[in-house]
Structure formats: structure tokens, C-alpha cells
Design a protein around this motif. Structure first.
Motif, PDB file in Angstrom:
ATOM      1  N   ASN A  81       0.829  -1.199   0.000  1.00 55.61           N
ATOM      2  CA  ASN A  81       0.000   0.000   0.000  1.00 55.61           C
ATOM      3  C   ASN A  81       0.870   1.258   0.000  1.00 55.61           C
ATOM      4  O   ASN A  81       0.606   2.208  -0.747  1.00 55.61           O
ATOM      5  CB  ASN A  81      -0.921  -0.005   1.218  1.00 55.61           C
ATOM      6  CG  ASN A  81      -1.969   1.085   1.141  1.00 55.61           C
ATOM      7  OD1 ASN A  81      -2.866   1.040   0.296  1.00 55.61           O
ATOM      8  ND2 ASN A  81      -1.856   2.078   2.009  1.00 55.61           N
ATOM      9  N   GLU A  82       1.916   1.252   0.823  1.00 57.08           N
ATOM     10  CA  GLU A  82       2.828   2.405   0.864  1.00 57.08           C
ATOM     11  C   GLU A  82       3.533   2.584  -0.483  1.00 57.08           C
ATOM     12  O   GLU A  82       3.696   3.704  -0.978  1.00 57.08           O
ATOM     13  CB  GLU A  82       3.864   2.224   1.968  1.00 57.08           C
ATOM     14  CG  GLU A  82       3.305   2.417   3.368  1.00 57.08           C
ATOM     15  CD  GLU A  82       4.397   2.386   4.429  1.00 57.08           C
ATOM     16  OE1 GLU A  82       5.588   2.209   4.078  1.00 57.08           O
ATOM     17  OE2 GLU A  82       4.063   2.532   5.621  1.00 57.08           O
ATOM     18  N   GLU A 133       1.217   4.032  -3.114  1.00 47.69           N
ATOM     19  CA  GLU A 133       1.066   5.475  -2.931  1.00 47.69           C
ATOM     20  C   GLU A 133       2.313   6.210  -3.412  1.00 47.69           C
ATOM     21  O   GLU A 133       2.232   7.306  -3.989  1.00 47.69           O
ATOM     22  CB  GLU A 133       0.788   5.787  -1.462  1.00 47.69           C
ATOM     23  CG  GLU A 133      -0.582   5.292  -0.998  1.00 47.69           C
ATOM     24  CD  GLU A 133      -0.816   5.514   0.482  1.00 47.69           C
ATOM     25  OE1 GLU A 133       0.123   6.018   1.159  1.00 47.69           O
ATOM     26  OE2 GLU A 133      -1.915   5.193   0.975  1.00 47.69           O
ATOM     27  N   HIS A 139       2.188   6.484  -7.165  1.00 48.84           N
ATOM     28  CA  HIS A 139       1.274   7.554  -7.596  1.00 48.84           C
ATOM     29  C   HIS A 139       1.959   8.903  -7.497  1.00 48.84           C
ATOM     30  O   HIS A 139       1.874   9.723  -8.417  1.00 48.84           O
ATOM     31  CB  HIS A 139       0.019   7.527  -6.729  1.00 48.84           C
ATOM     32  CG  HIS A 139      -1.000   8.542  -7.144  1.00 48.84           C
ATOM     33  ND1 HIS A 139      -1.097   9.788  -6.546  1.00 48.84           N
ATOM     34  CD2 HIS A 139      -1.972   8.504  -8.106  1.00 48.84           C
ATOM     35  CE1 HIS A 139      -2.081  10.460  -7.111  1.00 48.84           C
ATOM     36  NE2 HIS A 139      -2.627   9.725  -8.054  1.00 48.84           N
ATOM     37  N   SER A 140       2.648   9.121  -6.396  1.00 47.03           N
ATOM     38  CA  SER A 140       3.372  10.382  -6.201  1.00 47.03           C
ATOM     39  C   SER A 140       4.488  10.536  -7.227  1.00 47.03           C
ATOM     40  O   SER A 140       4.710  11.626  -7.778  1.00 47.03           O
ATOM     41  CB  SER A 140       3.940  10.427  -4.782  1.00 47.03           C
ATOM     42  OG  SER A 140       4.728  11.570  -4.584  1.00 47.03           O
ATOM     43  N   VAL A 167      -5.365   9.122  -5.269  1.00 51.70           N
ATOM     44  CA  VAL A 167      -4.431   8.046  -4.933  1.00 51.70           C
ATOM     45  C   VAL A 167      -5.160   6.748  -4.623  1.00 51.70           C
ATOM     46  O   VAL A 167      -4.702   5.648  -4.989  1.00 51.70           O
ATOM     47  CB  VAL A 167      -3.516   8.461  -3.754  1.00 51.70           C
ATOM     48  CG1 VAL A 167      -4.336   8.687  -2.478  1.00 51.70           C
ATOM     49  CG2 VAL A 167      -2.438   7.413  -3.510  1.00 51.70           C
ATOM     50  N   ASP A 168      -6.323   6.822  -3.955  1.00 52.41           N
ATOM     51  CA  ASP A 168      -7.072   5.604  -3.640  1.00 52.41           C
ATOM     52  C   ASP A 168      -7.557   4.910  -4.914  1.00 52.41           C
ATOM     53  O   ASP A 168      -7.513   3.677  -5.014  1.00 52.41           O
ATOM     54  CB  ASP A 168      -8.276   5.933  -2.747  1.00 52.41           C
ATOM     55  CG  ASP A 168      -7.859   6.386  -1.356  1.00 52.41           C
ATOM     56  OD1 ASP A 168      -6.765   5.970  -0.914  1.00 52.41           O
ATOM     57  OD2 ASP A 168      -8.598   7.155  -0.722  1.00 52.41           O
TER      58      ASP A 168
END
Length: 362
Positions: free
Chosen positions: A98-99, A102, A105-106, A131-132
Motif C-alpha cells: 500500500n505504501e 502510494e 502515484h506520487s 491516490v485511492d
């Protein structure tokens, strides 16, 4: 974070550190080379990430199975702290993934802004801004796979506990089932009288009729503290619920015998039904003391005890119950009634419907 407080293998951290290094290299190349097709390459990187996660899950599952098998020289099987650590890896894997998602995405946003500032136009559409949505779009399959592999391990552990419980339940009920190969293996290696010698603790006093359950409660007294201490909370909660469900499923095999067994000989008499009800209360109280909600446990045993009443119902009522609820238990009851034409015809219609549905989907 849970995975920073609880034991897990460093392999999870190492895996994502390696992927972060690869991502940093990709980012640097995309910006320096002004790649207008960076999103296509970025999508490929996401696919590689998903493949790496699935391969890691498969390797982890194989290692856990190997360790479980290596301690099966003599029953009963115990879940060691080392096995718990590996089970925790599934929780750590979810959190790290999950991290990392994210972070991807960044990173995508940063590359896009940098290239646009240099006048580079993209060759495909944007990634999701939220992001979700990004995580769900690209990694839902991986999260589902992690959950599936974790569930597989829970099932393996429970499948090792089931024959042990069955041995002692048979002793309590006073008859022998002969159609379970894994059960027979346990029976040959460990007779109930010999099994008691393995345990050092003395269980709480039970009614005389339930005395033969003492070894399985002793076994759980050894197993649950190990799991509680070494598993992360989420994995422990899943496993203890699985173990409870596993014991209920064993009990159900006595309430509804298999159609390929001597069904009439296996059906319980009134005294055995009373013992099953006592067994229900015994394991309910045990698992409630281990932390499961009593109302949930009580509801499930009441549902199982309702089978006794359903076994006495006419076939037409059982068929209607199955139509109304779709519960497999009513289908199992019908399967016992091979000589009943109404039951046989209804089961045949279900099979025909199933085959037609499969045919339509091919």
C-alpha cells in the motif's frame, strides 16, 4: 505501524527496498531522457510489481508448508514462532504494498510535472488523480492474492487440527469413523491414551462424558498462546476464527454423515445428540475465553443444532428450506435420502441446472 512493532521477516522489507531502488532508477531515466512514453513504461513497472508480489506470496506459502511438514514427525502439529513470523509477512506485505503504491502515484505525478515543464507531451491518457483510485485500479489483484494466500495457510493449519479433534470426538461419542484417511493416520500414530502423555498442563475439569476432549483442549492451550504472542493481531483473529470454524465443521460431519458412508449406522442416537450439545457448550466457552464474542459463537452452535430438527423434517420441507435459504446443510440432508425419489429428483435438477450454467459460460 503494526509491521514495525511485530515480528516479520526482513525479506519483505528487502523486497520493497529493491523495488524502490528500481523506481528511483526509472524516475531518473524518464526525466533525463525526456521519455514521452513514460506512462507506458510506468504501466509495465506496475505489472512487474504485481508479478513480484504474487511470486513472493507463492514462495512464502511453500516455505510455511515446508516448515509445517517438517514438524509433523509426531502429531499433534504445533505452530512454531518461526511459522508465525512468516504468516505475519502477509500483513507486512499488504502494508508495504500500500505504501509503495502510494509512492508510485506520487512518483508518476512528479515525472509528469517535470516533463511538462520541459515541454514533453505524453503519448497516452492520465493516470487517476486520486491516490485511492490509483491503488484500486492497479493493485486490487495483488491485495486479493495476498489475502487468498494467507487464507490458504490458515486452511492448511486447520486441516491438521481437524483429525486430532475428530479422534477425541469419536471417543466421546463412542463409535469409529473409518472413511477419513488423514484421521486414520493420526489414529495409528497416536492413540488418545498415549496422546495425553504429551501434555503437561491439566485442563479444567470436564463432565465425565466429555473427559476424552481434555487432550484437544490441552493442545489448544499450547497452540493459542504461541499464536497470540507471535502473530500480529489481524492474523491471530483470522486464525482463531478459522480454528473455531474448523471444529464446528468436524462436529457437523457427525451430525450429517457422508452419503458414501453407512448413513443409517452413522446417524446419532438421542444420547449422542445430547453429548454433541454438551460439546458445543464446551468449545463455545473455551473460544469465548480465548476472545471470540459469545453471542457469535452461540448463534453458530444454535444454527448447527437446528440440523437435528431438520433431519426429522419431510423431504418436501427440506427442499423448501434449501430453496428459501440456499444453505448447503439442507442439500447434504437430501443427499442422505437416496431411496427418496423426491430428494433424488430434486438433486438431479440442481446438477442439471449447474451443468447448463457452466455450458452457457463456456
Amino acid at each position: 505501524d503494526v509491521y514495525k512493532r511485530q515480528p516479520y521477516s526482513t525479506s519483505v522489507r528487502d523486497l520493497f527496498e529493491a523495488m524502490q531502488q528500481s523506481l528511483s532508477f526509472f524516475t531518473e531515466i524518464a526525466i533525463q531522457w525526456k521519455l514521452d512514453n513514460f506512462q507506458t513504461l510506468f504501466d509495465s513497472f506496475i505489472k512487474i510489481t504485481n508479478t513480484v508480489v504474487e511470486n513472493y506470496c507463492e514462495i512464502l506459502k511453500e516455505k510455511i508448508i515446508s516448515e509445517v511438514n517438517s514438524i509433523q514427525v509426531k502429531p499433534p502439529p504445533l505452530v512454531t514462532p518461526e511459522i508465525c513470523v512468516k504468516i505475519n509477512n502477509f500483513t507486512a506485505l499488504r502494508m508495504y504494498l500500500n505504501e509503495f503504491a502510494e509512492m508510485l502515484h506520487s512518483t508518476y505525478d512528479n515525472i509528469e510535472k517535470n516533463l511538462l515543464s520541459q515541454g514533453v507531451k505524453k503519448d497516452v491518457a492520465n493516470q487517476p488523480d486520486n491516490v485511492d483510485t490509483f491503488v484500486t485500479t492497479h493493485f486490487a489483484g495483488s491485495f486479493k492474492n495476498i489475502k487468498s494466500y494467507s487464507t490458504d495457510i490458515m486452511d492448511i493449519i486447520c486441516n491438521l487440527i481437524s483429525p486430532l479433534f475428530e479422534v477425541h470426538l469419536i471417543s466421546v461419542l463412542g463409535f469409529v469413523k473409518k472413511n477419513n484417511l488423514l484421521f486414520n493416520l493420526y489414529r495409528e500414530q497416536v492413540e488418545p491414551s498415549g496422546l495425553k502423555k504429551i501434555f503437561s498442563k491439566k485442563p479444567p475439569p470436564l463432565d465425565k462424558d466429555l473427559a476424552n476432549l481434555e487432550p484437544i483442549l490441552d493442545y489448544l492451550d499450547d497452540l493459542l498462546p504461541i499464536m497470540s504472542k507471535h502473530l500480529v493481531e489481524s492474523e491471530f483473529d483470522k486464525l482463531i476464527k478459522k480454528v473455531w470454524q474448523c471444529l464446528l465443521e468436524v462436529v457437523e460431519t457427525f451430525i450429517i454423515p457422508s452419503p458414501d458412508s453407512d448413513a443409517e449406522d452413522m446417524l446419532l442416537i438421542s444420547e449422542q445428540i445430547e453429548i454433541i450439545q454438551e460439546v458445543h457448550l464446551c468449545i463455545r466457552d473455551y473460544f469465548h475465553s480465548a476472545g471470540l464474542p459469545k453471542d457469535m459463537l452461540q448463534k453458530q452452535i444454535e444454527e448447527q443444532q437446528s440440523i437435528f430438527e431438520a433431519l426429522q423434517k419431510p423431504t418436501a420441507e427440506v427442499i423448501q428450506k434449501y430453496k428459501d435459504t440456499g444453505k448447503k446443510v439442507f442439500r447434504k440432508i437430501l443427499a442422505l435420502r437416496e431411496s427418496d425419489k423426491k430428494a433424488k429428483d430434486f438433486l438431479l435438477s440442481l446438477k442439471t441446472r449447474h451443468y447448463l450454467h457452466q455450458f452457457k459460460n463456456t
